[in-house]
Design a protein around this motif. Structure first.
Motif, PDB file in Angstrom:
ATOM      1  N   ARG A  93      -2.944   5.206 -10.969  1.00  0.00           N
ATOM      2  CA  ARG A  93      -4.180   4.851 -11.758  1.00  0.00           C
ATOM      3  C   ARG A  93      -5.161   3.963 -11.041  1.00  0.00           C
ATOM      4  O   ARG A  93      -6.217   4.528 -10.715  1.00  0.00           O
ATOM      5  CB  ARG A  93      -4.044   4.346 -13.075  1.00  0.00           C
ATOM      6  N   PHE A  94      -4.785   2.981 -11.095  1.00  0.00           N
ATOM      7  CA  PHE A  94      -5.933   1.747 -10.289  1.00  0.00           C
ATOM      8  C   PHE A  94      -5.260   1.657  -8.452  1.00  0.00           C
ATOM      9  O   PHE A  94      -3.963   1.817  -8.558  1.00  0.00           O
ATOM     10  CB  PHE A  94      -5.226   0.812 -11.072  1.00  0.00           C
ATOM     11  N   THR A  95      -6.647   1.477  -7.453  1.00  0.00           N
ATOM     12  CA  THR A  95      -5.804   0.840  -6.238  1.00  0.00           C
ATOM     13  C   THR A  95      -7.072  -0.378  -6.046  1.00  0.00           C
ATOM     14  O   THR A  95      -8.429  -0.717  -6.115  1.00  0.00           O
ATOM     15  CB  THR A  95      -6.566   1.844  -5.970  1.00  0.00           C
ATOM     16  N   ILE A  96      -6.582  -2.015  -6.257  1.00  0.00           N
ATOM     17  CA  ILE A  96      -6.877  -2.690  -5.564  1.00  0.00           C
ATOM     18  C   ILE A  96      -7.192  -2.672  -3.670  1.00  0.00           C
ATOM     19  O   ILE A  96      -6.141  -2.282  -3.493  1.00  0.00           O
ATOM     20  CB  ILE A  96      -5.814  -3.997  -5.883  1.00  0.00           C
ATOM     21  N   SER A  97      -7.905  -3.433  -3.746  1.00  0.00           N
ATOM     22  CA  SER A  97      -8.620  -3.413  -2.089  1.00  0.00           C
ATOM     23  C   SER A  97      -9.376  -4.646  -1.443  1.00  0.00           C
ATOM     24  O   SER A  97     -10.009  -4.870  -2.586  1.00  0.00           O
ATOM     25  CB  SER A  97      -9.631  -1.761  -1.416  1.00  0.00           C
ATOM     26  N   ARG A  98      -9.751  -4.954  -0.325  1.00  0.00           N
ATOM     27  CA  ARG A  98     -10.401  -6.029  -0.507  1.00  0.00           C
ATOM     28  C   ARG A  98     -11.064  -5.775   1.232  1.00  0.00           C
ATOM     29  O   ARG A  98     -10.188  -4.809   2.068  1.00  0.00           O
ATOM     30  CB  ARG A  98      -9.256  -7.188   0.033  1.00  0.00           C
ATOM     31  N   ASP A  99     -12.345  -6.303   1.315  1.00  0.00           N
ATOM     32  CA  ASP A  99     -12.845  -6.622   2.338  1.00  0.00           C
ATOM     33  C   ASP A  99     -13.083  -8.174   2.893  1.00  0.00           C
ATOM     34  O   ASP A  99     -14.053  -8.170   2.349  1.00  0.00           O
ATOM     35  CB  ASP A  99     -14.373  -6.154   1.961  1.00  0.00           C
ATOM     36  N   ASN A 100     -12.427  -8.556   3.768  1.00  0.00           N
ATOM     37  CA  ASN A 100     -12.495 -10.142   4.491  1.00  0.00           C
ATOM     38  C   ASN A 100     -13.321 -10.323   5.206  1.00  0.00           C
ATOM     39  O   ASN A 100     -13.403 -11.165   4.470  1.00  0.00           O
ATOM     40  CB  ASN A 100     -11.148  -9.579   4.712  1.00  0.00           C
ATOM     41  N   ALA A 101     -14.014  -9.225   5.375  1.00  0.00           N
ATOM     42  CA  ALA A 101     -15.292  -9.888   6.161  1.00  0.00           C
ATOM     43  C   ALA A 101     -16.166 -10.149   5.105  1.00  0.00           C
ATOM     44  O   ALA A 101     -16.749 -10.567   5.700  1.00  0.00           O
ATOM     45  CB  ALA A 101     -16.175  -8.538   6.519  1.00  0.00           C
ATOM     46  N   LYS A 102     -16.126  -9.596   4.047  1.00  0.00           N
ATOM     47  CA  LYS A 102     -17.264  -9.831   2.563  1.00  0.00           C
ATOM     48  C   LYS A 102     -16.916 -10.738   1.683  1.00  0.00           C
ATOM     49  O   LYS A 102     -17.403 -11.148   1.181  1.00  0.00           O
ATOM     50  CB  LYS A 102     -17.796  -8.530   2.009  1.00  0.00           C
ATOM     51  N   ASN A 103     -15.459 -10.976   1.562  1.00  0.00           N
ATOM     52  CA  ASN A 103     -14.939 -11.776   0.984  1.00  0.00           C
ATOM     53  C   ASN A 103     -14.680 -11.183  -0.191  1.00  0.00           C
ATOM     54  O   ASN A 103     -15.268 -12.063  -1.517  1.00  0.00           O
ATOM     55  CB  ASN A 103     -14.857 -13.406   0.946  1.00  0.00           C
ATOM     56  N   THR A 104     -15.073 -10.138  -0.807  1.00  0.00           N
ATOM     57  CA  THR A 104     -15.200  -9.220  -1.611  1.00  0.00           C
ATOM     58  C   THR A 104     -13.614  -8.362  -2.227  1.00  0.00           C
ATOM     59  O   THR A 104     -13.208  -7.955  -0.856  1.00  0.00           O
ATOM     60  CB  THR A 104     -16.268  -8.374  -1.516  1.00  0.00           C
ATOM     61  N   MET A 105     -13.659  -7.649  -3.204  1.00  0.00           N
ATOM     62  CA  MET A 105     -12.249  -7.389  -3.347  1.00  0.00           C
ATOM     63  C   MET A 105     -12.725  -6.739  -4.532  1.00  0.00           C
ATOM     64  O   MET A 105     -13.982  -6.255  -5.173  1.00  0.00           O
ATOM     65  CB  MET A 105     -11.351  -7.984  -3.855  1.00  0.00           C
ATOM     66  N   TYR A 106     -11.833  -4.864  -4.585  1.00  0.00           N
ATOM     67  CA  TYR A 106     -12.196  -4.226  -5.560  1.00  0.00           C
ATOM     68  C   TYR A 106     -10.803  -3.930  -5.954  1.00  0.00           C
ATOM     69  O   TYR A 106     -10.132  -3.759  -6.506  1.00  0.00           O
ATOM     70  CB  TYR A 106     -13.172  -3.160  -4.480  1.00  0.00           C
ATOM     71  N   LEU A 107     -11.682  -3.248  -7.580  1.00  0.00           N
ATOM     72  CA  LEU A 107     -10.452  -2.635  -8.287  1.00  0.00           C
ATOM     73  C   LEU A 107     -11.003  -0.998  -9.046  1.00  0.00           C
ATOM     74  O   LEU A 107     -11.949  -0.978  -9.430  1.00  0.00           O
ATOM     75  CB  LEU A 107      -9.880  -3.410  -9.673  1.00  0.00           C
ATOM     76  N   GLN A 108     -10.643  -0.101  -7.885  1.00  0.00           N
ATOM     77  CA  GLN A 108     -10.453   1.597  -8.052  1.00  0.00           C
ATOM     78  C   GLN A 108     -10.281   1.686  -9.189  1.00  0.00           C
ATOM     79  O   GLN A 108      -8.756   1.782  -9.621  1.00  0.00           O
ATOM     80  CB  GLN A 108     -10.971   2.083  -7.260  1.00  0.00           C
ATOM     81  N   MET A 109     -10.793   2.090 -10.445  1.00  0.00           N
ATOM     82  CA  MET A 109      -9.839   2.700 -11.649  1.00  0.00           C
ATOM     83  C   MET A 109     -10.191   4.351 -12.388  1.00  0.00           C
ATOM     84  O   MET A 109     -11.275   4.891 -12.519  1.00  0.00           O
ATOM     85  CB  MET A 109      -9.444   1.281 -12.761  1.00  0.00           C
ATOM     86  N   THR A 110      -9.159   4.714 -12.425  1.00  0.00           N
ATOM     87  CA  THR A 110      -8.808   6.495 -12.790  1.00  0.00           C
ATOM     88  C   THR A 110      -8.309   6.566 -14.022  1.00  0.00           C
ATOM     89  O   THR A 110      -7.803   5.237 -13.894  1.00  0.00           O
ATOM     90  CB  THR A 110      -8.905   7.054 -11.289  1.00  0.00           C
ATOM     91  N   SER A 111      -8.623   7.857 -14.633  1.00  0.00           N
ATOM     92  CA  SER A 111      -7.681   8.340 -16.060  1.00  0.00           C
ATOM     93  C   SER A 111      -7.635   7.159 -16.384  1.00  0.00           C
ATOM     94  O   SER A 111      -6.171   6.606 -17.017  1.00  0.00           O
ATOM     95  CB  SER A 111      -6.203   8.450 -15.208  1.00  0.00           C
ATOM     96  N   LEU A 112      -8.976   5.748 -16.791  1.00  0.00           N
ATOM     97  CA  LEU A 112      -8.849   5.872 -17.685  1.00  0.00           C
ATOM     98  C   LEU A 112      -8.547   5.818 -18.952  1.00  0.00           C
ATOM     99  O   LEU A 112      -8.734   6.486 -19.578  1.00  0.00           O
ATOM    100  CB  LEU A 112     -10.108   4.414 -17.810  1.00  0.00           C
ATOM    101  N   LYS A 113      -7.775   4.902 -19.723  1.00  0.00           N
ATOM    102  CA  LYS A 113      -7.550   5.517 -21.288  1.00  0.00           C
ATOM    103  C   LYS A 113      -7.787   4.075 -22.064  1.00  0.00           C
ATOM    104  O   LYS A 113      -8.127   2.525 -21.437  1.00  0.00           O
ATOM    105  CB  LYS A 113      -5.329   4.898 -21.200  1.00  0.00           C
ATOM    106  N   PRO A 114      -8.043   4.505 -23.748  1.00  0.00           N
ATOM    107  CA  PRO A 114      -8.272   3.099 -24.174  1.00  0.00           C
ATOM    108  C   PRO A 114      -7.706   1.836 -24.504  1.00  0.00           C
ATOM    109  O   PRO A 114      -8.888   0.692 -24.811  1.00  0.00           O
ATOM    110  CB  PRO A 114      -8.007   3.761 -25.479  1.00  0.00           C
ATOM    111  N   GLU A 115      -6.575   1.822 -23.988  1.00  0.00           N
ATOM    112  CA  GLU A 115      -5.609   0.995 -23.843  1.00  0.00           C
ATOM    113  C   GLU A 115      -5.834   0.213 -22.613  1.00  0.00           C
ATOM    114  O   GLU A 115      -5.647  -0.909 -22.464  1.00  0.00           O
ATOM    115  CB  GLU A 115      -4.066   1.048 -23.941  1.00  0.00           C
ATOM    116  N   ASP A 116      -6.812   0.532 -21.933  1.00  0.00           N
ATOM    117  CA  ASP A 116      -7.520  -0.480 -20.508  1.00  0.00           C
ATOM    118  C   ASP A 116      -8.599  -1.564 -21.095  1.00  0.00           C
ATOM    119  O   ASP A 116      -9.157  -2.320 -20.468  1.00  0.00           O
ATOM    120  CB  ASP A 116      -8.125   0.426 -19.619  1.00  0.00           C
TER     121      ASP A 116
END
Length: 114
Positions: free
Chosen positions: A65-88
């Motif tokens: 459901r979640f995907t972590i990724s990074r952009d090294n050139a920008k020193n930035t990371m992301y967390l794409q969250m899908t199918s979110l649940k109340p327990e998230d």
């Protein structure tokens, strides 16, 4: 080094959000980038991590459901969250490890509710 997290908010169950975390300051390479979360009344837990080599790992409850990724050139990371649940629902924190030093962002609140 400062970390600025953003992207949290209120979303309905089944919805999606993307969190971002930008690192600034004097950084000599980031070895590990992680997202943690802390729900009310619970301990902080590691949700996802990515290494400088590009490997990733996730806590079982978010796999697929979640995907972590990074952009090294920008020193930035992301967390794409899908199918979110109340327990998230939790405050999500970004964390980086650089030259054996650990740095934390301020947290961004994700609320999953109808």
């Amino acid at each position: 080094v400062q970390l600025q997290a953003s992207g949290g908010g209120l979303v309905q169950p089944g919805g999606s959000l993307r969190l971002s975390c930008a690192a600034s300051g004097s950084i000599s390479g980031i070895d590990l980038m992680c997202w943690y979360r802390q729900a009310p009344g619970k301990q902080r837990e590691l949700v996802a991590a990515t290494t400088s080599a590009g490997t990733t790992d996730y806590v079982d409850s978010v796999k697929g459901r979640f995907t972590i990724s990074r952009d090294n050139a920008k020193n930035t990371m992301y967390l794409q969250m899908t199918s979110l649940k109340p327990e998230d629902t939790a405050v999500y924190y970004c964390n980086i490890v650089s030259m054996l030093q650990s740095y934390w962002g301020q947290g961004t609140l994700v609320t999953v509710s109808s």
